[in-house]
Write an enzyme that holds these catalytic residues in place. Structure first.
Site, PDB file in Angstrom:
ATOM      1  N   ASN A  26       9.537  61.724  72.585  1.00  0.00           N
ATOM      2  CA  ASN A  26       8.800  62.960  72.796  1.00  0.00           C
ATOM      3  C   ASN A  26       9.732  63.993  73.418  1.00  0.00           C
ATOM      4  OD1 ASN A  26       6.211  64.556  73.115  1.00  0.00           O
ATOM      5  ND2 ASN A  26       7.043  64.637  75.186  1.00  0.00           N
ATOM      6  N   GLU A  27       9.916  65.123  72.751  1.00  0.00           N
ATOM      7  CA  GLU A  27      10.609  66.283  73.309  1.00  0.00           C
ATOM      8  C   GLU A  27      11.959  65.953  73.937  1.00  0.00           C
ATOM      9  OE1 GLU A  27       7.838  68.089  76.000  1.00  0.00           O
ATOM     10  OE2 GLU A  27       6.446  68.658  74.438  1.00  0.00           O
ATOM     11  N   GLU A  30       1.147  68.185  69.988  1.00  0.00           N
ATOM     12  CA  GLU A  30       0.658  68.716  71.270  1.00  0.00           C
ATOM     13  C   GLU A  30       0.433  70.209  71.149  1.00  0.00           C
ATOM     14  OE1 GLU A  30       2.982  68.016  74.837  1.00  0.00           O
ATOM     15  OE2 GLU A  30       3.314  65.925  74.268  1.00  0.00           O
TER      16      GLU A  30
HETATM   17  O1  IFM Z   1       2.517  67.561  80.005  1.00  0.00           O
HETATM   18  C1  IFM Z   1       3.513  67.898  79.119  1.00  0.00           C
HETATM   19  C2  IFM Z   1       3.802  66.735  78.179  1.00  0.00           C
HETATM   20  O2  IFM Z   1       4.159  65.596  78.880  1.00  0.00           O
HETATM   21  C3  IFM Z   1       4.935  67.089  77.264  1.00  0.00           C
HETATM   22  N1  IFM Z   1       4.715  68.337  76.592  1.00  0.00           N
HETATM   23  C4  IFM Z   1       4.312  69.457  77.410  1.00  0.00           C
HETATM   24  C5  IFM Z   1       3.134  69.086  78.281  1.00  0.00           C
HETATM   25  C6  IFM Z   1       2.721  70.292  79.143  1.00  0.00           C
HETATM   26  O3  IFM Z   1       3.760  70.681  79.949  1.00  0.00           O
END
Ligand code: IFM
Length: 442
Positions: free
Chosen positions: A169-170, A352
């Site tokens: 993730n990211e 997301e």
């Molecule tokens: O809460 C985070 C998540 O863990 C990863 N993407 C962004 C969200 C908001 O900051």
């Protein structure tokens, strides 16, 4: 209007379009004594790292409440649940499976299956085992291979319970926030670290993709990247150039290696000590084909040229969410369209999207109209992208429930379900009701 609606003929109203909610292990689980320590435990224990001085020891106590949480997820009528696996919960220090941790997730996955909710599993959402950080963390190439070993063991253990795996993730957040500016764990600071960590993260992704292709060929396997589109403050060429540099540095850096097998050309402009250590064959590993691309979007940034750096980011203006991020849904459409033009992409899932709002619970109700508006505008922005030909197959609200928002601790609430951290009572917010209605009206 406390409804979310889409044009009547929208593809997003077809049953095949997947709606889900998302969470991540460290942000909700708690029970840190039941797993190995991770870099976020260590980071939280340091002074002045997390705004409210909190940590993930209890969080939403999901470790003990997972059953009621899945019931809650089911009650929203979603098609899918995106969760992440805590690496330090499922793998011991000597690199074997930890049966207690594995069982925790097996129970969740079986319950999801029973309820016909698709499991979208993210294998790394920032909770690196601390013992690996003690050995250099993502600055050590060996960590990429350790990740592939973990993925090998866990995917066999999960069998056919999973619908989709995302490797990371990211990676931008892990690399830049964690190793370059130090506002996330492990809190390292230095321009020379960011791109090195990023390369090892991307290598870990590529190595894991081969493992997934071998162990789990029937799941949708891919990666989740976040994008904060970069806009120039005006039409002056120096500002356009600055924004384009920022875009390459923050956004394209993570997608281009995967789809084009190379880093953006700005690599040549970075000082030698900031270059990643690329071994022969690495870019081929990183550009392993993926079945889907997960895109996380929240906001945009605005840039101008700088006298002493590559670019200068300007403070956010306009309508802001509680975390200070500008509400600018047009950037969402433009991002999806531009990625679609630039790269040969597989189907996209919005993994997301959501807003932090300063929610108040009054008489068991949370009237979060600003969040409903945010979802409304952003879902419409996705719809416009789909209408213009971008292949988007699903959308996940971030987040199922309020949780540990990293360096902001528990001060920022992103959930469509309110969590009272004292009592651990969950209350569906108006946005949660609106999301449920949108889904059930399809
Ligand atoms: O809460 C985070 C998540 O863990 C990863 N993407 C962004 C969200 C908001 O900051």
């Amino acid at each position: 209007m406390n409804k979310i609606s889409l044009p009547i003929n929208s593809k997003m109203l077809k049953k095949e379009f997947i709606y889900g909610v998302a969470t991540a292990s460290f942000q909700i689980e708690g029970a840190s004594d039941k797993r190995l320590p991770c870099i976020w435990d260590t980071f939280c224990a340091k002074e002045n790292t997390v705004a409210d001085g909190s940590n993930g020891d209890i969080a939403c106590d999901h470790y003990n409440r997972w059953n009621e949480d899945i019931e809650l997820i089911d009650s929203l009528g979603v098609d899918a649940y995106r969760l992440s696996i805590s690496w330090p919960r499922v793998i011991t220090e000597s690199g074997e499976l930890n049966p207690t941790g594995v069982d925790f997730y097996l129970n969740i996955l079986k319950e999801l299956k029973k309820r016909n909710i698709k499991a979208f599993v993210t294998l790394y959402h920032w909770d690196l085992p601390q013992h690996l950080e003690d050995n250099g963390g993502w600055l050590n190439r060996e960590t990429s291979y350790k990740f592939a070993q973990y993925v090998d063991l866990i995917t066999v253990a999960f069998g056919d319970l999973v619908h989709s795996y995302a490797t990371l993730n990211e990676p931008f957040c892990s690399a830049f926030l964690g190793y370059e500016i130090g506002v996330h764990a492990p809190g390292k600071v230095g321009r020379e670290f960011g791109k090195k960590a990023a390369h090892h993260l991307l290598l870990a992704h590529g190595l894991a993709m081969s493992v997934l292709a071998k162990n789990s060929p029937n799941t949708l396997n891919g990666i989740v990247l976040n994008f904060t589109p970069a806009y120039a403050v005006d039409d002056k060429s120096e500002n356009i150039l600055a924004a384009s540099f920022a875009d390459d540095y923050y956004n394209q850096w993570y997608i281009k290696p995967i789809f084009d097998g190379k880093y953006p050309e700005i690599l040549q402009e970075l000082p030698d000590n900031c270059h990643p250590e690329i071994h022969p064959g690495d870019m081929e590993v990183i550009s392993h084909s993926v079945d889907f691309l997960g895109i996380n979007f929240y906001t945009r940034s605005v840039y101008k040229a700088s006298d002493d750096d590559y670019f200068e980011e300007l403070p956010a203006t306009g309508k802001l969410t509680d975390i200070g991020w500008e509400v600018y849904p047009q950037a969402f459409t433009e991002l999806l369209q531009s990625l679609n033009e630039r790269y040969d992409l597989p189907p996209i899932y919005i993994t997301e999207n959501g807003a932090a709002i300063n929610d108040k619970i009054v008489d068991n109700d949370v009237v979060d109209q600003d969040r409903i508006d945010y979802y409304q505008e952003h879902l419409l922005a996705v719809n416009v992208a789909i209408e213009s030909g971008v292949d988007i197959q699903g959308y996940f609200a971030w987040s199922l429930m309020d949780n540990f928002e990293w360096a902001e601790g528990y001060l920022k609430r992103f959930g469509i379900v309110y969590v009272d951290y004292e009592s651990q009572i969950r209350t569906i917010k108006n946005s949660g009701h609106a999301y449920k209605t949108l889904i059930s009206n399809r």
